[in-house]
Design a protein around this motif. Structure first.
Motif, short mmCIF file in Angstrom:
data_model
loop_
_atom_site.label_atom_id
_atom_site.label_comp_id
_atom_site.label_asym_id
_atom_site.label_seq_id
_atom_site.Cartn_x
_atom_site.Cartn_y
_atom_site.Cartn_z
N GLN A 8 0.62 -0.71 0.00
CA GLN A 8 0.33 0.46 0.28
C GLN A 8 0.70 1.59 0.15
OE1 GLN A 8 -2.93 0.50 2.98
NE2 GLN A 8 -3.43 1.72 2.60
N LEU A 9 1.70 1.44 0.74
CA LEU A 9 2.36 2.43 0.63
C LEU A 9 3.04 2.25 -0.12
CD1 LEU A 9 4.26 2.27 4.76
CD2 LEU A 9 2.92 4.33 3.81
N TRP A 10 3.81 1.93 -1.24
CA TRP A 10 4.62 1.26 -2.33
C TRP A 10 4.08 2.72 -3.39
CZ3 TRP A 10 8.79 1.90 -4.21
CH2 TRP A 10 9.16 1.56 -5.63
N GLN A 11 2.68 1.63 -3.46
CA GLN A 11 1.41 2.26 -4.91
C GLN A 11 1.34 3.73 -4.15
OE1 GLN A 11 0.49 0.67 -7.28
NE2 GLN A 11 2.00 -1.54 -6.69
N GLN A 12 1.16 3.73 -3.41
CA GLN A 12 0.86 5.69 -2.67
C GLN A 12 2.45 6.31 -3.22
OE1 GLN A 12 -0.23 6.84 1.79
NE2 GLN A 12 -0.23 8.29 0.67
N ALA A 13 3.77 6.11 -2.76
CA ALA A 13 4.83 6.48 -3.01
C ALA A 13 5.11 6.63 -4.52
CB ALA A 13 6.22 5.81 -2.51
N LYS A 14 4.74 5.58 -4.91
CA LYS A 14 5.02 5.62 -6.87
C LYS A 14 3.77 6.87 -7.41
CE LYS A 14 4.36 2.28 -10.38
NZ LYS A 14 3.62 2.91 -11.27
N GLY A 71 -7.31 9.87 -2.02
CA GLY A 71 -6.72 8.26 -2.51
C GLY A 71 -7.18 7.37 -1.80
N ASN A 72 -6.86 6.18 -1.62
CA ASN A 72 -7.58 5.17 -0.70
C ASN A 72 -9.08 5.63 -0.03
OD1 ASN A 72 -4.90 4.46 -1.36
ND2 ASN A 72 -3.66 5.38 0.11
N THR A 73 -9.98 6.85 -0.82
CA THR A 73 -11.16 6.39 -0.06
C THR A 73 -11.91 5.10 0.54
OG1 THR A 73 -11.81 7.23 -2.00
CG2 THR A 73 -11.25 8.80 -0.97
#
Length: 86
Positions: A8-14, A71-73
């Motif tokens: 999840q953090l990886w996708q947000q960082a990307k 994001g992530n709603t």
């Protein structure tokens, strides 16, 4: 030893890195449009770069809100429901 990435953090960082690239492309490209306008008639000519700047700007704003605000709603709503049903 390789560290495991939180997906999840990886996708947000990307997504944030992609937004930053999009923003830089917007600034550089629209800067070139305005320079072309300035050197090919400038203040006496119709300011045509306003249209791509404004149109693309709407896309940049939408991209920003998608990445940084909304994001992530779905996941947030899932967590609310999970807490409510406990």
């Amino acid at each position: 030893m390789k560290e495991e990435k939180d997906e999840q953090l990886w996708q947000q960082a990307k997504a944030r890195a992609d937004f930053k690239k999009h923003l830089v492309t917007y600034i550089v490209t629209n800067g070139m449009f305005w320079l072309i306008w300035l050197f090919t008639g400038g203040v006496n000519a119709y300011p045509w770069p306003i249209w791509p700047t404004a149109g693309w700007g709407i896309g940049i704003i939408a991209h920003y809100f998608d990445v940084y605000r909304f994001g992530n709603t779905a996941e947030k709503e899932y967590e609310k429901l999970k807490k409510h049903n406990m």
